[in-house]
Design a protein around this motif. Structure first.
Motif, mmCIF file in Angstrom:
data_model
loop_
_atom_site.group_PDB
_atom_site.id
_atom_site.type_symbol
_atom_site.label_atom_id
_atom_site.label_comp_id
_atom_site.label_asym_id
_atom_site.label_seq_id
_atom_site.Cartn_x
_atom_site.Cartn_y
_atom_site.Cartn_z
ATOM 1 N N LEU A 1 7.543 18.902 14.359
ATOM 2 C CA LEU A 1 8.254 20.163 14.265
ATOM 3 C C LEU A 1 9.553 20.027 15.061
ATOM 4 N N TYR A 2 10.656 20.445 14.484
ATOM 5 C CA TYR A 2 11.946 20.391 15.178
ATOM 6 C C TYR A 2 12.217 21.749 15.804
ATOM 7 N N VAL A 3 12.439 21.726 17.121
ATOM 8 C CA VAL A 3 12.627 22.963 17.884
ATOM 9 C C VAL A 3 13.933 22.868 18.666
ATOM 10 N N VAL A 4 14.377 23.992 19.176
ATOM 11 C CA VAL A 4 15.582 24.048 20.002
ATOM 12 C C VAL A 4 15.175 24.206 21.456
ATOM 13 N N ARG A 5 15.493 23.206 22.276
ATOM 14 C CA ARG A 5 15.180 23.276 23.701
ATOM 15 C C ARG A 5 16.007 24.375 24.349
ATOM 16 N N GLN A 6 15.359 25.106 25.231
ATOM 17 C CA GLN A 6 16.030 26.224 25.886
ATOM 18 C C GLN A 6 16.596 25.879 27.255
ATOM 19 N N ASP A 7 16.505 24.590 27.644
ATOM 20 C CA ASP A 7 17.090 24.185 28.929
ATOM 21 C C ASP A 7 18.541 23.736 28.769
ATOM 22 N N VAL A 8 19.081 23.866 27.564
ATOM 23 C CA VAL A 8 20.491 23.571 27.308
ATOM 24 C C VAL A 8 21.271 24.871 27.428
ATOM 25 N N GLY A 9 22.215 24.925 28.333
ATOM 26 C CA GLY A 9 22.925 26.171 28.592
ATOM 27 C C GLY A 9 23.812 26.616 27.446
ATOM 28 N N GLY A 10 24.050 27.911 27.385
ATOM 29 C CA GLY A 10 24.987 28.463 26.422
ATOM 30 C C GLY A 10 24.440 28.723 25.041
ATOM 31 N N LEU A 11 23.147 28.623 24.849
ATOM 32 C CA LEU A 11 22.562 28.872 23.540
ATOM 33 C C LEU A 11 22.077 30.318 23.431
ATOM 34 N N PRO A 12 22.324 30.977 22.302
ATOM 35 C CA PRO A 12 21.793 32.332 22.106
ATOM 36 C C PRO A 12 20.270 32.322 22.137
ATOM 37 N N ALA A 13 19.691 33.408 22.550
ATOM 38 C CA ALA A 13 18.226 33.484 22.665
ATOM 39 C C ALA A 13 17.538 33.280 21.323
ATOM 40 N N TRP A 14 18.191 33.694 20.212
ATOM 41 C CA TRP A 14 17.550 33.609 18.896
ATOM 42 C C TRP A 14 17.308 32.176 18.446
ATOM 43 N N THR A 15 17.990 31.206 19.070
ATOM 44 C CA THR A 15 17.817 29.813 18.637
ATOM 45 C C THR A 15 16.404 29.296 18.896
ATOM 46 N N GLU A 16 15.688 29.922 19.823
ATOM 47 C CA GLU A 16 14.306 29.499 20.084
ATOM 48 C C GLU A 16 13.391 29.829 18.913
ATOM 49 N N GLN A 17 13.833 30.724 18.039
ATOM 50 C CA GLN A 17 12.989 31.192 16.946
ATOM 51 C C GLN A 17 13.154 30.393 15.660
ATOM 52 N N ILE A 18 14.014 29.374 15.628
ATOM 53 C CA ILE A 18 14.307 28.711 14.366
ATOM 54 C C ILE A 18 13.648 27.340 14.238
ATOM 55 N N ALA A 19 12.485 27.172 14.816
ATOM 56 C CA ALA A 19 11.740 25.919 14.660
ATOM 57 C C ALA A 19 11.407 25.684 13.189
ATOM 58 N N SER A 20 11.439 24.414 12.770
ATOM 59 C CA SER A 20 11.213 24.101 11.364
ATOM 60 C C SER A 20 10.757 22.656 11.204
ATOM 61 N N PHE A 21 10.045 22.384 10.093
ATOM 62 C CA PHE A 21 9.737 21.002 9.719
ATOM 63 C C PHE A 21 10.989 20.273 9.242
ATOM 64 N N ASP A 22 11.988 21.021 8.830
ATOM 65 C CA ASP A 22 13.221 20.469 8.275
ATOM 66 C C ASP A 22 14.327 20.508 9.323
ATOM 67 N N ILE A 23 14.736 19.354 9.817
ATOM 68 C CA ILE A 23 15.749 19.305 10.866
ATOM 69 C C ILE A 23 17.084 19.864 10.385
ATOM 70 N N GLU A 24 17.348 19.748 9.078
ATOM 71 C CA GLU A 24 18.610 20.264 8.548
ATOM 72 C C GLU A 24 18.698 21.787 8.661
ATOM 73 N N HIS A 25 17.553 22.454 8.678
ATOM 74 C CA HIS A 25 17.565 23.906 8.836
ATOM 75 C C HIS A 25 18.130 24.280 10.204
ATOM 76 N N LEU A 26 17.873 23.461 11.218
ATOM 77 C CA LEU A 26 18.420 23.712 12.540
ATOM 78 C C LEU A 26 19.887 23.290 12.611
ATOM 79 N N ARG A 27 20.201 22.146 12.030
ATOM 80 C CA ARG A 27 21.572 21.630 12.107
ATOM 81 C C ARG A 27 22.582 22.537 11.432
ATOM 82 N N LYS A 28 22.169 23.261 10.403
ATOM 83 C CA LYS A 28 23.131 24.108 9.694
ATOM 84 C C LYS A 28 23.634 25.264 10.557
ATOM 85 N N HIS A 29 22.897 25.582 11.627
ATOM 86 C CA HIS A 29 23.331 26.646 12.531
ATOM 87 C C HIS A 29 24.437 26.178 13.475
ATOM 88 N N ALA A 30 24.793 24.890 13.412
ATOM 89 C CA ALA A 30 25.863 24.369 14.260
ATOM 90 C C ALA A 30 27.216 24.975 13.907
#
Length: 240
Positions: free
Chosen positions: A111-140
């Protein structure tokens, strides 16, 4: 009664005639209406929430389930949110938390998740875990630093069949899905031959238009009527 009439294409008025044909503009059918309708026609309201996160954030069914469900099963693969969910559960006798993701087979998967120990990330990024890494990358596009915070985490997987067996679920009044673009696949895996939830609430904001239309047509073929949810980010399928 008003919700039941709206589902069947009527609206209620104080003036004569009291029952009139509804249009999309006059129906004003909300998720709360359908939850109340399903509760009224159920002996013991049972819910299955897939992608439950912490059991509160951005879940429009959370309050209703806590207040009215006789039984609910929450499925959340991320350890942190699953732990918060367990702490938030008000009645362990009625509610259970399964720390896993629903997949086509029982086992483990990345599962690809967004680590929350990286500063400057909106809180909602913790909610976008996915089997598809591209789903996370598109939010860049909106959050450039997100690519530096993506982490691959091995998680347990269950199937709908194994989940229903393990949790001894005999019927479902509500199937609530929030799977970050994976909702159509989950609904394709659901054992409709075994259970027909009275109400299905699922996310469509990440779904292609053709997939949304085909899914709606399939629901209609199974005896459901599909309505758009608030903001056009979700759809609601109610069994007639």
């Amino acid at each position: 009664m008003a919700a039941a009439l709206k589902v069947r294409g009527w609206t209620v008025h104080r003036s004569w005639p009291p029952f009139r044909r509804a249009t999309p503009a006059t129906r004003n059918l909300q998720l709360e209406d359908l939850l109340a309708l399903q509760r009224a026609r159920s002996v013991d309201f049972t819910a299955l929430v897939v992608g439950a996160f912490d059991g509160d954030t951005n879940d429009p069914t959370a309050h209703f389930i806590q207040q009215h469900a006789s039984r609910a099963v929450f499925v959340e693969p991320q350890p942190g949110p699953a732990s918060l969910l367990r702490e938030r559960i008000s009645d362990p006798a009625r509610f259970s938390v399964v720390q896993a993701a629903v997949d086509r087979r029982v086992g483990t998967r990345t599962l690809y998740v967004v680590r929350q120990d990286v500063g400057g990330l909106p809180a909602w990024t913790e909610q976008i875990a996915s089997f598809d890494i591209e789903h996370l990358r598109k939010h860049a596009v909106d959050v450039p630093r997100i690519t530096d915070a993506i982490e691959a985490v091995p998680i347990s997987t269950v199937t709908f069949e194994s989940l229903l067996d393990d949790e001894a679920v005999q019927h479902l009044d509500l199937l609530q899905l929030d799977a970050e673009g994976f909702d159509a696949q989950l609904l394709a895996w659901f054992p409709w031959h075994r259970l027909r939830p009275g109400l299905v609430h699922y996310e469509v904001v990440h779904m292609a238009s053709i997939d949304r239309e085909q899914l709606g047509a399939r629901f209609e073929s199974m005896g459901y009527r599909v309505f758009p949810g608030e903001g056009d980010t979700d759809d609601m399928a109610v069994l007639l």
